[in-house]
Design a protein around this motif. Structure first.
Motif, PDB file in Angstrom:
ATOM      1  N   SER A  49       1.076  -0.713  -0.158  1.00 20.52           N
ATOM      2  CA  SER A  49       0.360  -0.303  -0.365  1.00 20.52           C
ATOM      3  C   SER A  49       1.073   1.685   0.013  1.00 20.52           C
ATOM      4  O   SER A  49       1.707   1.314   1.007  1.00 20.52           O
ATOM      5  CB  SER A  49      -0.540   0.025   1.390  1.00 20.52           C
ATOM      6  OG  SER A  49      -1.204  -1.168   1.360  1.00 20.52           O
ATOM      7  N   HIS A  50       0.488   2.027  -1.110  1.00 23.39           N
ATOM      8  CA  HIS A  50       1.788   3.154  -1.664  1.00 23.39           C
ATOM      9  C   HIS A  50       1.298   4.322  -0.736  1.00 23.39           C
ATOM     10  O   HIS A  50       2.002   5.033   0.153  1.00 23.39           O
ATOM     11  CB  HIS A  50       2.247   3.440  -2.862  1.00 23.39           C
ATOM     12  CG  HIS A  50       0.933   4.212  -3.345  1.00 23.39           C
ATOM     13  ND1 HIS A  50       0.477   3.031  -3.899  1.00 23.39           N
ATOM     14  CD2 HIS A  50       0.207   5.386  -3.263  1.00 23.39           C
ATOM     15  CE1 HIS A  50      -0.646   3.789  -5.134  1.00 23.39           C
ATOM     16  NE2 HIS A  50      -0.656   4.786  -4.280  1.00 23.39           N
ATOM     17  N   GLY A  51       0.490   4.098  -0.144  1.00 26.02           N
ATOM     18  CA  GLY A  51      -0.441   5.585   0.613  1.00 26.02           C
ATOM     19  C   GLY A  51       0.008   6.509  -0.466  1.00 26.02           C
ATOM     20  O   GLY A  51      -0.398   6.933  -1.702  1.00 26.02           O
ATOM     21  N   SER A  52       0.421   8.205   0.631  1.00 21.62           N
ATOM     22  CA  SER A  52      -0.107   9.176   0.112  1.00 21.62           C
ATOM     23  C   SER A  52       1.718   8.902  -0.300  1.00 21.62           C
ATOM     24  O   SER A  52       2.184   8.943  -0.109  1.00 21.62           O
ATOM     25  CB  SER A  52      -0.192  10.315   1.453  1.00 21.62           C
ATOM     26  OG  SER A  52       0.779  10.488   1.722  1.00 21.62           O
ATOM     27  N   THR A  53       2.215  10.680  -0.797  1.00 21.92           N
ATOM     28  CA  THR A  53       3.087  10.720  -1.749  1.00 21.92           C
ATOM     29  C   THR A  53       3.837  11.137  -0.419  1.00 21.92           C
ATOM     30  O   THR A  53       4.596  10.567  -0.952  1.00 21.92           O
ATOM     31  CB  THR A  53       3.098  12.315  -1.707  1.00 21.92           C
ATOM     32  OG1 THR A  53       2.404  13.999  -1.794  1.00 21.92           O
ATOM     33  CG2 THR A  53       1.862  11.508  -4.070  1.00 21.92           C
ATOM     34  N   MET A  54       3.557  11.182   0.404  1.00 17.29           N
ATOM     35  CA  MET A  54       3.923  11.567   2.130  1.00 17.29           C
ATOM     36  C   MET A  54       5.553  10.682   1.981  1.00 17.29           C
ATOM     37  O   MET A  54       6.400  10.783   2.879  1.00 17.29           O
ATOM     38  CB  MET A  54       3.636  12.572   2.692  1.00 17.29           C
ATOM     39  CG  MET A  54       2.913  13.978   2.456  1.00 17.29           C
ATOM     40  SD  MET A  54       2.572  14.848   4.113  1.00 17.29           S
ATOM     41  CE  MET A  54       4.275  15.706   4.370  1.00 17.29           C
TER      42      MET A  54
END
Length: 292
Positions: A10-15
Motif C-alpha cells: 500500500s503506497h499511501g500518500s505521496t508523503m
C-alpha cells in the motif's frame, strides 16, 4: 529455481516517500533481501495507470521515462533517482500476455508515476533494478486482473520480483486532510479511523494471512470487492486492482504453484485518519538477510 516472494504494498500518500515510517523500513528490508537473492528484475502493477479497452493491457516500453512530480515531498527525495526501464523484459511480458489472448500493447510514451517509483526508491535507494510496469485495465474487473497475474506467475520461477502497489484502505474522499495540509503531518490521528475502514482493513489482513498463497487467496481477494465496507474503504476501484493481480500471481490458473505459501503482514501505517497502508508479502526467500 525457487519461487520469489510476491508483495502487495500500500503506497499511501505521496508523503510516504518523504517521511520515515514502519512501511518504509519494511520496503527497504524487502529490497535488501531481493538484492541478496540476485533478482533478475522487478515487474510491477500500480494503481495510477490503466488502459482503455475490453481486453487491453499496456506495458511500459518508454526507454527514457520521466517521473511525474510528487506533492509534499522535497525534490531531493526523487528527482535525481535514475529509473531503469527493462525493455527486454517488457517484450517478454508482452509476449506472455499476447500468447494468452490479451490485447497487450507496448506503450512507448508512458512516464512513471509515484505509485511505482515511490516503492522502488524506498526498496532500492542506491540504484533502481531493471523494472517493468504493467498497466491495469480501465474496466477494473477483479477476476480479469487476477487472470493477468496468473499469466505472469511463471516469472517468479525465473528470478523476477513481482510487486503490486495500491492500497488496503485507500479512499481519498474519506481522508482527513487538515493535519497534512496545514502541518505536513500525514500520520496525525486526531480521531480513530471510521468503523468501516477498520472492518475492511481487518478483512484484507484475514484474507491474505489466513489463506496464504494459492487459489484460496485468489478467491478471497476478488470477493473482497463485494464486502459491505468496500465502497467506504475504496472510493474508486483502481487502488484494489493490484491486490487482485497479486492474488492471481500467487494462485495461477489451473496450477497448484504457490499453494501453501505463507503470507505475512510485514508493516502498517495509518495516514490522515482513514488511510491504512498495509504491506503484505506472500512466500519467502530461502536466503534471508538480517534486518538493519
Amino acid at each position: 529455481m525457487p519461487l520469489t516472494p510476491v508483495h502487495f504494498f500500500s503506497h499511501g500518500s505521496t508523503m510516504m516517500l518523504g517521511e520515515e515510517s514502519a512501511s518504509a523500513t519494511y520496503w527497504k528490508k524487502c529490497g535488501d533481501a531481493a538484492l541478496a537473492n540476485n533478482i533478475k528484475g522487478v515487474v510491477m502493477m500500480g494503481a495510477h495507470w490503466d488502459a482503455r479497452g475490453t481486453n487491453r493491457i499496456d506495458v511500459s516500453m518508454n526507454p527514457t521515462p520521466t517521473k511525474s512530480p510528487v506533492a509534499y515531498v522535497h525534490p531531493s527525495k526523487y528527482v535525481d533517482y535514475k529509473l531503469n526501464p527493462d525493455l527486454a523484459t517488457g517484450e517478454k511480458v508482452l509476449g506472455m500476455l499476447k500468447d494468452k489472448g490479451v490485447d497487450a500493447r507496448a506503450n512507448e510514451s508512458f512516464d512513471w508515476i509515484h505509485d511505482t517509483y515511490l516503492i522502488l526508491i524506498r526498496m532500492f535507494p542506491s540504484a533502481c533494478p531493471p523494472a517493468t510496469i504493467v498497466s491495469m485495465n480501465a474496466r477494473f474487473d477483479p477476476h480479469y486482473h487476477a487472470h493477468i497475474g496468473s499469466i505472469l506467475a511463471p516469472l517468479r520461477s525465473e528470478g523476477y520480483l513481482l510487486i503490486g502497489t495500491g492500497g488496503a484502505v485507500h479512499n481519498l474522499y474519506r481522508n482527513h486532510w487538515a493535519q497534512m495540509l496545514l502541518h505536513t503531518d500525514n500520520f496525525a490521528q486526531p480521531s480513530p479511523p471510521d468503523d468501516a475502514m477498520l472492518e475492511f482493513r481487518q478483512s484484507v489482513e484475514d484474507v491474505f494471512v489466513k489463506n496464504g498463497g494459492g487459489r484460496g487467496l485468489r478467491r478471497g481477494v476478488v470477493r473482497l470487492m463485494k464486502h459491505p465496507s468496500f465502497r467506504d474503504a475504496h472510493g474508486t476501484d483502481d487502488h484494489f486492482m493490484a491486490a487482485c493481480w497479486v492474488a492471481g500471481v500467487c494462485g495461477a490458473d489451473g496450477s497448484r504453484e504457490g499453494e501453501g505459501e505463507e503470507a505475512i503482514l510485514g508493516a502498517e501505517d495509518w495516514e490522515m485518519v482513514n488511510m491504512c497502508n498495509s504491506q503484505f508479502t506472500v512466500g519467502a526467500w530461502r536466503k534471508q538477510v538480517a534486518s538493519h
